[in-house]
Design a protein around this motif. Structure first.
Motif, PDB file in Angstrom:
ATOM      1  N   UNK A  61     -26.515  -2.682 124.300  1.00 23.70           N
ATOM      2  CA  UNK A  61     -26.500  -1.283 124.747  1.00 23.70           C
ATOM      3  C   UNK A  61     -27.753  -0.990 125.572  1.00 23.70           C
ATOM      4  N   UNK A  62     -27.650   0.001 126.451  1.00 26.54           N
ATOM      5  CA  UNK A  62     -28.774   0.352 127.309  1.00 26.54           C
ATOM      6  C   UNK A  62     -28.725   1.841 127.632  1.00 26.54           C
ATOM      7  N   UNK A  63     -29.849   2.571 127.461  1.00 25.10           N
ATOM      8  CA  UNK A  63     -31.178   2.011 127.357  1.00 25.10           C
ATOM      9  C   UNK A  63     -31.515   1.599 125.938  1.00 25.10           C
ATOM     10  N   UNK A  64     -32.255   0.471 125.843  1.00 23.71           N
ATOM     11  CA  UNK A  64     -32.686  -0.025 124.548  1.00 23.71           C
ATOM     12  C   UNK A  64     -34.048  -0.693 124.715  1.00 23.71           C
ATOM     13  N   UNK A  65     -34.368  -1.642 123.835  1.00 25.08           N
ATOM     14  CA  UNK A  65     -35.693  -2.264 123.852  1.00 25.08           C
ATOM     15  C   UNK A  65     -35.964  -2.897 125.218  1.00 25.08           C
ATOM     16  N   UNK A  66     -37.110  -2.542 125.797  1.00 27.96           N
ATOM     17  CA  UNK A  66     -37.439  -2.935 127.169  1.00 27.96           C
ATOM     18  C   UNK A  66     -37.502  -4.443 127.394  1.00 27.96           C
ATOM     19  N   UNK A  67     -37.746  -5.210 126.341  1.00 26.96           N
ATOM     20  CA  UNK A  67     -37.916  -6.651 126.513  1.00 26.96           C
ATOM     21  C   UNK A  67     -36.593  -7.393 126.694  1.00 26.96           C
ATOM     22  N   UNK A  68     -35.464  -6.754 126.358  1.00 26.01           N
ATOM     23  CA  UNK A  68     -34.196  -7.469 126.435  1.00 26.01           C
ATOM     24  C   UNK A  68     -33.891  -8.034 127.825  1.00 26.01           C
ATOM     25  N   UNK A  69     -33.984  -7.242 128.892  1.00 27.17           N
ATOM     26  CA  UNK A  69     -33.637  -7.792 130.208  1.00 27.17           C
ATOM     27  C   UNK A  69     -34.472  -9.017 130.588  1.00 27.17           C
ATOM     28  N   UNK A  70     -35.763  -8.979 130.290  1.00 30.87           N
ATOM     29  CA  UNK A  70     -36.629 -10.085 130.655  1.00 30.87           C
ATOM     30  C   UNK A  70     -36.301 -11.363 129.912  1.00 30.87           C
ATOM     31  N   UNK A  71     -35.992 -11.256 128.626  1.00 34.32           N
ATOM     32  CA  UNK A  71     -35.694 -12.464 127.863  1.00 34.32           C
ATOM     33  C   UNK A  71     -34.377 -13.092 128.313  1.00 34.32           C
ATOM     34  N   UNK A  72     -33.441 -12.263 128.771  1.00 35.75           N
ATOM     35  CA  UNK A  72     -32.186 -12.798 129.294  1.00 35.75           C
ATOM     36  C   UNK A  72     -32.408 -13.473 130.646  1.00 35.75           C
ATOM     37  N   UNK A  73     -33.148 -12.823 131.519  1.00 36.34           N
ATOM     38  CA  UNK A  73     -33.439 -13.391 132.830  1.00 36.34           C
ATOM     39  C   UNK A  73     -34.108 -14.749 132.707  1.00 36.34           C
ATOM     40  N   UNK A  74     -34.968 -14.899 131.727  1.00 36.02           N
ATOM     41  CA  UNK A  74     -35.686 -16.161 131.535  1.00 36.02           C
ATOM     42  C   UNK A  74     -34.739 -17.335 131.353  1.00 36.02           C
ATOM     43  N   UNK A  75     -33.599 -17.109 130.741  1.00 42.02           N
ATOM     44  CA  UNK A  75     -32.651 -18.195 130.478  1.00 42.02           C
ATOM     45  C   UNK A  75     -31.732 -18.486 131.657  1.00 42.02           C
ATOM     46  N   UNK A  76     -31.698 -17.599 132.645  1.00 41.21           N
ATOM     47  CA  UNK A  76     -30.756 -17.736 133.743  1.00 41.21           C
ATOM     48  C   UNK A  76     -29.426 -17.079 133.465  1.00 41.21           C
ATOM     49  N   UNK A  96     -25.428   3.807 126.747  1.00 42.45           N
ATOM     50  CA  UNK A  96     -25.380   4.642 125.550  1.00 42.45           C
ATOM     51  C   UNK A  96     -24.514   5.868 125.820  1.00 42.45           C
ATOM     52  N   UNK A  97     -24.094   6.520 124.760  1.00 38.98           N
ATOM     53  CA  UNK A  97     -23.453   7.812 124.922  1.00 38.98           C
ATOM     54  C   UNK A  97     -24.490   8.838 125.391  1.00 38.98           C
ATOM     55  N   UNK A  98     -24.029   9.954 125.836  1.00 35.88           N
ATOM     56  CA  UNK A  98     -24.947  10.974 126.369  1.00 35.88           C
ATOM     57  C   UNK A  98     -25.937  11.461 125.322  1.00 35.88           C
ATOM     58  N   UNK A  99     -25.542  11.381 124.040  1.00 38.73           N
ATOM     59  CA  UNK A  99     -26.436  11.854 122.976  1.00 38.73           C
ATOM     60  C   UNK A  99     -27.402  10.775 122.496  1.00 38.73           C
ATOM     61  N   UNK A 100     -27.473   9.642 123.202  1.00 38.98           N
ATOM     62  CA  UNK A 100     -28.428   8.593 122.851  1.00 38.98           C
ATOM     63  C   UNK A 100     -27.951   7.640 121.787  1.00 38.98           C
ATOM     64  N   UNK A 101     -26.686   7.770 121.344  1.00 39.45           N
ATOM     65  CA  UNK A 101     -26.146   6.877 120.330  1.00 39.45           C
ATOM     66  C   UNK A 101     -25.488   5.660 120.971  1.00 39.45           C
ATOM     67  N   UNK A 102     -25.304   4.616 120.172  1.00 38.41           N
ATOM     68  CA  UNK A 102     -24.732   3.362 120.635  1.00 38.41           C
ATOM     69  C   UNK A 102     -23.210   3.405 120.557  1.00 38.41           C
ATOM     70  N   UNK A 103     -22.550   3.011 121.633  1.00 38.98           N
ATOM     71  CA  UNK A 103     -21.100   2.989 121.709  1.00 38.98           C
ATOM     72  C   UNK A 103     -20.623   1.563 121.425  1.00 38.98           C
ATOM     73  N   UNK A 104     -20.373   1.254 120.149  1.00 40.09           N
ATOM     74  CA  UNK A 104     -19.986  -0.106 119.787  1.00 40.09           C
ATOM     75  C   UNK A 104     -18.591  -0.467 120.288  1.00 40.09           C
ATOM     76  N   UNK A 105     -17.711   0.514 120.467  1.00 40.13           N
ATOM     77  CA  UNK A 105     -16.409   0.220 121.048  1.00 40.13           C
ATOM     78  C   UNK A 105     -16.568  -0.289 122.478  1.00 40.13           C
ATOM     79  N   UNK A 106     -17.464   0.338 123.222  1.00 37.05           N
ATOM     80  CA  UNK A 106     -17.718  -0.094 124.595  1.00 37.05           C
ATOM     81  C   UNK A 106     -18.377  -1.472 124.623  1.00 37.05           C
TER      82      UNK A 106
END
Length: 366
Positions: A107-122, A130-140
């Protein structure tokens, strides 16, 4: 022409490095890094002060810490790995799971380090809004799964917005996830959760071999400066993550401090209770001001600011509040000492008066 004098990966050069919260000038409150404001406990100070063996390598496996955690959670030692904070272990996990052409979903926005750690692997990041209220949409999140997916990361409570995923909601989500697709519940703020219906992934760990839990001593336990985190999961998965670790990353002092702080549950709970009570008090006051603040289950609150992040942040700084601004989205404010509450609320009031359309009832419809 690039200013870099050697050949480096283009995707790495395009990636922004993780930046920690800004230091606070004199007469300001540093509420930007989600640290606890309490000083280390005396027992922890005492355990970590022995530097007489600094000429010797620490225990690379953090064996005593793993054994203590295993006993606490009622799992085997092979179900536990320890790293230099949970973020270090997340890097290890992504490297073990994903490579070029694979996808990592979060989900996004979330912990800032996630994009960088993914990019590192290729691999490719698949960021699910996220939903408009800042909650996580697990169905999505479930709908985003493709045959290229190798890992899903769910931060709960979510950093920086604060809401936690529900226990039943997460269990239903896991039913939709292929059994061979790795899911990490990033529970760095689990100790601050007060909602009995919120996820505690340890309740279902034994039922899902593809589930891994990431937790840390950096937040509630106050060891942010010593860097100790841990993961719980299936032994073969933990072993795979261990192979991607940098050896000897956890100092002997950090391990000693972790063992000491685990022996102080009552003191830690008292500190956490103070923070969560203050968190709820601050949120109620902000709601009264008109701020559409999500229900936080962490040690921070989220101010949705949209395009006015810079303006609101400037008002907070003028009021002696150093918070964490996320351009285009909002501002995360850590909950700290009682003395910070009055200037924080005063600054937030000035900001909502300056930008009245940020009020919940006045936000324009999309």
């Amino acid at each position: 022409m690039s200013d870099v004098p050697v050949k480096l990966r283009a995707e790495i050069l395009a990636q922004r490095a993780y930046k920690q919260g800004k230091p606070a000038p004199a007469n300001s409150f540093k509420l930007s890094s989600n640290e606890v404001h309490f000083p280390p406990l005396d027992s922890v100070r005492g355990a970590a002060k022995d530097f007489s063996a600094m000429n010797r390598y620490p225990d690379a496996s953090a064996g005593l810490v793993r054994e203590t955690l295993a006993e606490h959670y009622g799992v085997g030692v092979d179900n536990v790995i320890v790293g230099a904070g949970s973020v270090s272990l997340l890097y290890q996990a992504v490297q073990a799971a994903a490579s070029v052409g694979d996808e990592v979903i979060y989900p996004w926005r979330s912990f800032e380090a996630y994009p960088g750690m993914v990019t590192l692997t290729g691999a490719k990041s698949v960021e699910v809004p996220l939903r408009r209220d800042g909650t996580t949409d697990l169905d999505a999140v479930a709908d985003a799964i493709t045959e290229r997916a190798r890992l899903i990361i769910v931060c709960t409570p979510n950093n920086p917005t604060g809401p936690a995923v529900g226990q039943r909601e997460f269990e239903q989500f896991l039913e939709k996830v292929p059994e061979d697709l790795l899911v990490i519940a990033d529970e760095a703020y689990i100790e601050f959760v007060t909602d009995p219906n919120a996820l505690n992934a340890t309740r279902i760990l034994a039922d899902h071999p593809n589930l891994v839990i990431a937790r840390t001593f950096s937040k509630a336990y106050g060891l942010a400066g010593l860097r100790v985190g841990y993961m719980l999961g299936h032994p073969s998965v933990m072993q795979a993550f261990a192979t991607t670790a940098i050896p000897f990353l956890i100092s002997a002092q950090a391990q000693a401090a972790a063992l000491a702080v685990m022996g102080e549950p009552e003191a830690i709970r008292a500190r956490v209770n103070e923070i969560t009570a203050r968190r709820d008090e601050v949120r109620r006051a902000l709601l009264d001001q008109g701020w559409p603040v999500p229900e936080s289950q962490a040690n921070f609150i989220w101010l949705p600011c949209g395009e006015q992040v810079e303006g609101v942040d400037a008002i907070l700084r003028e009021g002696g509040i150093i918070a964490r601004a996320f351009p285009g989205d909002g501002i995360r404010v850590s909950i700290a000492e009682e003395e910070s509450v009055t200037p924080l609320l005063a600054a937030c009031w000035r900001a909502i008066e300056r930008y009245p359309y940020l009020r919940a009832e006045e936000s324009p419809a999309e």
